[in-house]
Design an enzyme around this catalytic site. Structure first.
Site, mmCIF file in Angstrom:
data_model
loop_
_atom_site.group_PDB
_atom_site.id
_atom_site.type_symbol
_atom_site.label_atom_id
_atom_site.label_comp_id
_atom_site.label_asym_id
_atom_site.label_seq_id
_atom_site.Cartn_x
_atom_site.Cartn_y
_atom_site.Cartn_z
ATOM 1 N N ASP A 1 0.928 -1.256 0.040
ATOM 2 C CA ASP A 1 0.008 0.057 -0.110
ATOM 3 C C ASP A 1 0.950 1.461 -0.148
ATOM 4 O O ASP A 1 2.249 1.173 0.324
ATOM 5 C CB ASP A 1 -0.930 -0.179 1.324
ATOM 6 N N ASP B 1 0.063 5.242 1.130
ATOM 7 C CA ASP B 1 -0.198 5.963 2.358
ATOM 8 C C ASP B 1 -0.178 5.170 3.630
ATOM 9 O O ASP B 1 -1.035 4.317 3.663
ATOM 10 C CB ASP B 1 -1.478 6.823 2.097
ATOM 11 N N ASP C 1 -2.263 -0.776 5.855
ATOM 12 C CA ASP C 1 -2.580 -0.408 7.232
ATOM 13 C C ASP C 1 -3.931 -0.022 7.509
ATOM 14 O O ASP C 1 -4.194 0.762 8.409
ATOM 15 C CB ASP C 1 -1.605 0.831 7.434
#
Length: 216
Positions: free
Chosen positions: A4, A6, A162
């Site tokens: 991922d 960000d 996240d």
């Protein structure tokens, strides 16, 4: 290894929070503490704006988002950097011929220049943005497409993220799902219910998952 963007590969929150506070300044409002805005970054610009401008309704959020994205595009990498340790991880992967790619829900018109400005786009084996395909995470198609592009079977791929949608996508794609505890996870999120394979406290923890713990 698939990542991922960000809150996982890049610490983009300082720039996103800074732009949100610039907009609060335009509205004659006091800036909000960084830590108050940080947990919203992984959920996109509208989530950041709802935190920055509580009570804003649909039309207001749309107008705020247009201004926000305009300002953000003009200053993508003022403070944005790799999370500490990730440069060593990427070097180790590259040295050992392990391809790495990026799968994000961020739109391509922001993802591409962001990665280019940081010198990462040319290093990634693949980059899939939120508008690269008809569907985005938590749908598994972006992850499966990335696995095909890096020529690694899904069951031999790890996806690191996240957010809950990252782990849902990884589980649906049959990949190892590694959740980044250092990312933008809010205090109210029920992470115990996330379908994770494992947690990492730091990017350097990834080396052990790919058998390169002694590389750094």
């Amino acid at each position: 290894m698939l990542l991922d963007l960000d809150g996982t590969l890049l610490d983009t929150a300082p720039d996103l929070a800074r732009v949100a506070n610039l907009m609060r300044g335009e509205a004659q409002l006091a800036p909000l503490p960084f830590e108050q805005l940080r947990p919203h970054v992984s959920h996109g610009s509208k989530a950041v704006l709802r935190a920055a401008f509580p009570g804003s309704d649909g039309p207001q959020i749309e107008a705020l988002q247009r201004r926000f994205l305009q300002l953000y595009r003009e200053q993508l990498t003022v403070e944005t950097r790799l999370f500490p340790g990730f440069e060593a991880v990427l070097r180790a992967l590259e040295t050992h011929g392990i391809p790495w790619g990026i799968i994000t829900n961020k739109p391509g018109w922001l993802t591409e220049p962001l990665l280019a400005e940081l010198g990462l786009h040319a290093r990634a084996a693949c980059v899939l943005s939120g508008d690269s395909l008809p569907v985005a995470k938590p749908h598994p198609l972006p992850l499966l497409t990335a696995a095909e592009r890096i020529a690694v079977a899904p069951e031999r791929c790890a996806y690191v993220g996240d957010a809950l949608r990252d782990m849902q996508a990884a589980r649906s794609a049959g990949m190892v799902g590694l959740a980044a505890r250092y990312g933008y996870i809010g205090p109210g999120e029920s992470t115990a219910e996330w379908p994770v394979t494992g947690w990492i406290e730091s990017p350097l923890d990834l080396l052990e998952w790919v058998g390169l713990a002694a590389a750094v």
